[in-house]
Design a protein around this motif. Structure first.
Motif, PDB file in Angstrom:
ATOM      1  N   ALA B  87       0.750  -1.146   0.003  1.00 34.18           N
ATOM      2  CA  ALA B  87      -0.079  -0.041   0.110  1.00 34.18           C
ATOM      3  C   ALA B  87       0.996   1.314   0.013  1.00 34.18           C
ATOM      4  CB  ALA B  87      -0.956  -0.082   1.144  1.00 34.18           C
ATOM      5  N   PRO B  88       0.306   2.211  -0.680  1.00 34.46           N
ATOM      6  CA  PRO B  88       1.269   3.674  -0.557  1.00 34.46           C
ATOM      7  C   PRO B  88       1.155   4.248   0.770  1.00 34.46           C
ATOM      8  CG  PRO B  88      -0.906   4.069  -1.549  1.00 34.46           C
ATOM      9  CD  PRO B  88      -0.929   2.542  -1.291  1.00 34.46           C
ATOM     10  N   GLY B  89       2.389   5.009   1.028  1.00 33.03           N
ATOM     11  CA  GLY B  89       2.236   6.027   2.090  1.00 33.03           C
ATOM     12  C   GLY B  89       2.627   5.108   3.384  1.00 33.03           C
ATOM     13  N   ILE B  90       3.250   3.834   3.286  1.00 31.48           N
ATOM     14  CA  ILE B  90       3.500   2.912   4.270  1.00 31.48           C
ATOM     15  C   ILE B  90       5.026   2.536   4.328  1.00 31.48           C
ATOM     16  CG2 ILE B  90       3.220   0.690   5.329  1.00 31.48           C
ATOM     17  CD1 ILE B  90       0.347   1.012   4.913  1.00 31.48           C
ATOM     18  N   GLU B  91       5.737   3.095   5.382  1.00 29.72           N
ATOM     19  CA  GLU B  91       7.093   3.003   5.376  1.00 29.72           C
ATOM     20  C   GLU B  91       7.706   1.445   5.743  1.00 29.72           C
ATOM     21  OE1 GLU B  91       9.189   5.763   7.740  1.00 29.72           O
ATOM     22  OE2 GLU B  91       9.247   6.968   5.771  1.00 29.72           O
ATOM     23  N   ALA B  92       6.876   0.826   6.648  1.00 32.46           N
ATOM     24  CA  ALA B  92       7.544  -0.470   7.013  1.00 32.46           C
ATOM     25  C   ALA B  92       6.537  -1.255   7.722  1.00 32.46           C
ATOM     26  CB  ALA B  92       8.665  -0.248   8.199  1.00 32.46           C
ATOM     27  N   VAL B  93       6.574  -2.405   7.590  1.00 29.25           N
ATOM     28  CA  VAL B  93       5.532  -3.485   8.160  1.00 29.25           C
ATOM     29  C   VAL B  93       6.294  -4.344   8.671  1.00 29.25           C
ATOM     30  CG1 VAL B  93       3.796  -4.984   7.712  1.00 29.25           C
ATOM     31  CG2 VAL B  93       3.804  -2.689   6.270  1.00 29.25           C
ATOM     32  N   ARG B  94       5.961  -4.851   9.905  1.00 36.36           N
ATOM     33  CA  ARG B  94       6.717  -6.108  10.680  1.00 36.36           C
ATOM     34  C   ARG B  94       5.756  -6.688  11.469  1.00 36.36           C
ATOM     35  NH1 ARG B  94      10.251  -7.321  15.388  1.00 36.36           N
ATOM     36  NH2 ARG B  94       8.916  -5.794  16.431  1.00 36.36           N
ATOM     37  N   ARG B  95       5.800  -8.351  11.157  1.00 33.96           N
ATOM     38  CA  ARG B  95       4.879  -8.776  12.133  1.00 33.96           C
ATOM     39  C   ARG B  95       5.696  -9.291  13.486  1.00 33.96           C
ATOM     40  NH1 ARG B  95       2.086 -14.593  11.456  1.00 33.96           N
ATOM     41  NH2 ARG B  95       1.139 -14.907  13.687  1.00 33.96           N
ATOM     42  N   VAL B  96       5.233  -8.872  14.332  1.00 35.33           N
ATOM     43  CA  VAL B  96       5.788  -9.165  15.742  1.00 35.33           C
ATOM     44  C   VAL B  96       5.981 -10.650  15.863  1.00 35.33           C
ATOM     45  CG1 VAL B  96       5.864  -8.937  18.209  1.00 35.33           C
ATOM     46  CG2 VAL B  96       4.899  -6.967  16.791  1.00 35.33           C
ATOM     47  N   PRO B  97       7.149 -11.526  15.920  1.00 36.04           N
ATOM     48  CA  PRO B  97       7.364 -12.628  15.996  1.00 36.04           C
ATOM     49  C   PRO B  97       6.383 -13.300  17.353  1.00 36.04           C
ATOM     50  CG  PRO B  97       9.282 -11.940  15.644  1.00 36.04           C
ATOM     51  CD  PRO B  97       8.364 -10.902  15.806  1.00 36.04           C
ATOM     52  N   ASP B  98       6.087 -14.610  17.132  1.00 37.46           N
ATOM     53  CA  ASP B  98       5.229 -15.221  18.340  1.00 37.46           C
ATOM     54  C   ASP B  98       6.348 -15.303  19.517  1.00 37.46           C
ATOM     55  OD1 ASP B  98       3.083 -15.356  17.088  1.00 37.46           O
ATOM     56  OD2 ASP B  98       3.200 -17.563  16.562  1.00 37.46           O
ATOM     57  N   SER B  99       7.516 -15.294  19.293  1.00 38.34           N
ATOM     58  CA  SER B  99       8.436 -15.393  20.524  1.00 38.34           C
ATOM     59  C   SER B  99       8.555 -14.196  21.340  1.00 38.34           C
ATOM     60  CB  SER B  99       9.995 -16.070  20.013  1.00 38.34           C
ATOM     61  OG  SER B  99      10.435 -15.108  19.288  1.00 38.34           O
ATOM     62  N   GLU B 100       8.478 -13.258  20.477  1.00 36.25           N
ATOM     63  CA  GLU B 100       8.596 -11.755  21.021  1.00 36.25           C
ATOM     64  C   GLU B 100       7.185 -11.647  21.987  1.00 36.25           C
ATOM     65  OE1 GLU B 100       9.436  -7.535  19.143  1.00 36.25           O
ATOM     66  OE2 GLU B 100      10.699  -9.102  18.315  1.00 36.25           O
ATOM     67  N   LEU B 101       6.107 -12.028  21.504  1.00 36.42           N
ATOM     68  CA  LEU B 101       4.873 -11.784  21.962  1.00 36.42           C
ATOM     69  C   LEU B 101       4.838 -12.504  23.251  1.00 36.42           C
ATOM     70  CD1 LEU B 101       2.098 -12.057  19.168  1.00 36.42           C
ATOM     71  CD2 LEU B 101       2.953 -10.237  20.720  1.00 36.42           C
ATOM     72  N   ASP B 102       5.548 -13.848  23.373  1.00 37.28           N
ATOM     73  CA  ASP B 102       5.554 -14.844  24.396  1.00 37.28           C
ATOM     74  C   ASP B 102       6.384 -14.014  25.561  1.00 37.28           C
ATOM     75  OD1 ASP B 102       4.542 -16.452  23.289  1.00 37.28           O
ATOM     76  OD2 ASP B 102       6.304 -17.774  23.029  1.00 37.28           O
ATOM     77  N   THR B 103       7.474 -13.051  25.373  1.00 37.82           N
ATOM     78  CA  THR B 103       8.170 -12.683  26.475  1.00 37.82           C
ATOM     79  C   THR B 103       7.305 -11.414  26.707  1.00 37.82           C
ATOM     80  OG1 THR B 103       9.455 -11.865  24.444  1.00 37.82           O
ATOM     81  CG2 THR B 103      10.517 -13.145  26.193  1.00 37.82           C
ATOM     82  N   LEU B 104       6.613 -10.651  26.011  1.00 43.62           N
ATOM     83  CA  LEU B 104       5.771  -9.738  26.254  1.00 43.62           C
ATOM     84  C   LEU B 104       4.731  -9.999  27.207  1.00 43.62           C
ATOM     85  CD1 LEU B 104       5.331  -7.297  23.232  1.00 43.62           C
ATOM     86  CD2 LEU B 104       6.395  -6.744  25.414  1.00 43.62           C
TER      87      LEU B 104
END
Ligand SMILES: Nc1ncnc2c1ncn2[C@@H]1O[C@H](COP(=O)(O)OP(=O)(O)O)[C@@H](O)[C@H]1O
Ligand SMILES: [Mg+2]
Lengths: 250, 300
Positions: B87-104
């Motif tokens: 999509a236009p106007g979007i600089e970066a897209v990142r899916r937060v990995p499940d492992s990071e969610l676990d720690t969160l």
């Protein structure tokens, strides 16, 4: 009230009251001439100190006119008064020495206020202290001096700047008769150099010690002439002694 | 500087005694400067913190895929990532990995359940827009995902933190208020101190006045003497204040939180803090001057 040439002080119908009290001085009119020596006498409470306060510009009269050095000092702006005060030397009845300062610094104060350079005031101040017999006490604080010694510091401070007019309030009140005579000689010496001298005292013996002096007497706030019509005291020329040196005074 | 010159020339400085270190003035000023320094540092740090966080979050969006069924969740998440990336106007897209969610989420759920096993945890996608997040752009992103990733919930990151921002902003106002109050109290304390110094030196003032000293000369003596006290008190106060700031700073740094680290002090902040004792000295000297001149004006 023609400002006669040469008169140094002129009072016209001056009255003084402190706050809302009764008049301490009433109908005071007189003229002082340069180079004269005046005694102001009167019983304790007669108003001598109050009259001198008017003279040394610490108090405003409640009525009447005062001229000094040919200028009306009552309507004078505050900013111009210091220059007049610097032409006066005052010995206060209560000395008014600065307690934190040595005898030397107290005597040097008028010179410093007038902006005299340090290098130029050391010798005159030291000489003056020597002359009043306090050469060895120049570092002493007032509290460590006797009443008579403090009085002599006060006198040294009053005369150090060679004032046009010396005003002394009971200047011999705290010294022995010998020192009193010696101090009067100092005043006479200064007088012969051209300074007008006004000495308030209730000590009538003192008056005889200065033969050419003029005497003003205050009685309950009024000058001796009860009609108030005459200029008081009368003008009388003084013999001048040029070349008189302080060091020869005694 | 005339202040220093006055201290140097011993003789003329003796019109009135210089050393008044035993009086309360330097200590009053020291305490005031220390408190003002701490309050100002706190306010500036909060301002920096809020600014840094706002800048970091203002272009950020979070897309959550709230779907209990893991495969559907993964599919929708991947689809959303590829849609957004193109999509236009979007600089970066990142899916937060499940492992990071676990720690969160670990602190809340414990490590008993990995993400999605016991408790369904939404998939998280971090999106960075090229500009700030406006309502229109938020709606555009929602529109883009609506049909194809029905479980998507789109939020601006800053909206999560709105309560935090408003709390920070209140604290900033509090710090500002403290600085103003302390400055006023300092001025009042200096005023009282210079009045009492004046009272105990009234005799000296009268004498110098009667010997023909001008109002300016007499005021200068006091200004200099109180200025000296203020320099001493200001220096000591700044010392205490800085020590407190550095100590607090070190303790916050030890928290290791990224958000707190945005709240450090910059060069200009330190310069502003260094100006506090200077302002104290100036207030002290002006107050002394006004007080002395007012008292003198009552004398003939
Ligand atoms: N500051 C003052 N306030 C009120 N009354 C005063 C003040 N100074 C002097 N007086 C009164 O004025 C009168 C004259 O006092 P003063 O001038 O000191 O006389 P002297 O010097 O001749 O003894 C006295 O009655 C004294 O109480
Ligand atoms: Mg008297």
């Amino acid at each position: 009230m023609n400002a006669a040439e040469g008169d140094i002080v002129q009072f016209d119908n001056v009255g003084l009251r402190y706050g809302a009290g009764k008049e301490i001085l009433s109908d005071i009119s007189f003229t002082l001439y340069p180079g004269s020596f005046y005694f102001l006498t009167g019983a304790s409470g007669a108003g001598k100190t109050s009259l001198l306060k008017l003279l040394y510009l610490s108090q405003r009269p409640s009525r009447g006119a005062i001229r000094m050095f040919g200028t009306d000092v009552i309507t004078l702006s505050r900013a111009r008064l210091p220059a007049f005060r610097r032409r006066l030397g005052v010995v206060f009845q209560d000395f008014r020495l600065v307690q934190h300062l040595s005898a030397f610094d107290n005597v040097a104060l008028p010179l410093r206020v007038s902006g005299v350079k340090e290098s130029e005031l050391e010798k005159p101040v030291a000489d003056m202290l020597e002359w009043v017999g306090l050469g060895d006490r120049s570092d002493a604080r007032p509290a460590t001096l006797s009443g008579g010694e403090q009085q002599r510091v006060a006198i040294a401070r009053a005369v150090i700047g060679r004032p046009d007019m010396l005003i002394a309030d009971e200047p011999t009140g705290n010294v022995d008769p010998e020192m009193a005579v010696k101090l009067l000689r100092l005043f006479e010496a200064l007088n012969r150099l051209g300074t007008t001298v006004v000495v308030a005292t209730h000590d009538l013996h003192l008056l005889k010690k200065v033969p050419e002096s003029l005497i003003m007497r205050l009685d309950k706030g009024r000058l001796g002439d009860p009609t108030g019509a005459l200029r008081y005291p009368p003008k009388r020329p003084l013999p001048q002694t040029p070349g008189f040196e302080l060091e020869d005074g005694l | 500087m005339s202040l220093i010159k006055g201290l140097g020339s011993e003789r003329s400085a003796q019109l009135v005694p210089q050393a008044r270190l035993t009086g309360p003035m330097p200590w009053v000023i020291a305490i005031m400067v220390a408190l003002t320094t701490i309050a100002a540092a706190g306010g500036l740090a909060l301002a920096n913190l809020a600014g840094a966080a706002r800048a970091e979050l203002s272009g950020g969006l979070t897309v959550q895929i709230v779907e209990a069924e893991p495969t559907a969740r993964d599919r929708q998440a991947e689809l959303a990532v590829s849609l957004l990336a193109n999509a236009p106007g979007i600089e970066a897209v990142r899916r937060v990995p499940d492992s990071e969610l676990d720690t969160l989420i670990e602190p809340w759920l414990g490590d008993a359940g990995a993400a999605g096993d016991t408790v369904p945890v939404p998939a998280l996608i971090d999106v960075r827009l090229s500009g700030p997040v406006t309502d229109r752009r938020l709606q555009a992103v929602r529109g883009l995902l609506r049909g194809r990733a029905p479980a998507a919930q789109v939020d601006a990151q800053s909206s999560w933190l709105r309560p935090v921002f408003s709390a920070i902003s209140s604290l900033q106002w509090l710090a500002l208020g403290l600085v103003v109050l302390l400055a006023a109290t300092s001025a009042a304390a200096v005023w009282l101190a210079s009045r009492s110094a004046l009272g105990s030196n009234r005799g000296t003032i009268e004498i110098v006045h009667l010997l023909g000293g001008t109002d300016g000369q007499i005021a200068y003596i006091f200004q200099r003497s109180i200025g000296f006290d203020a320099v001493l008190g200001g220096t000591v106060g700044l010392g205490f204040g800085l020590a407190a700031i550095l100590l607090l700073g070190r303790q916050f740094a030890a928290l290791g939180s990224g958000m707190i680290s945005g709240g450090g002090l910059g060069l200009y902040d330190w310069a502003a803090i260094a100006l506090i004792p200077l302002a104290g000295v100036i207030i002290a000297m002006i107050t002394a001057r006004i007080t002395v001149l007012a008292a003198l004006r009552k004398m003939l």
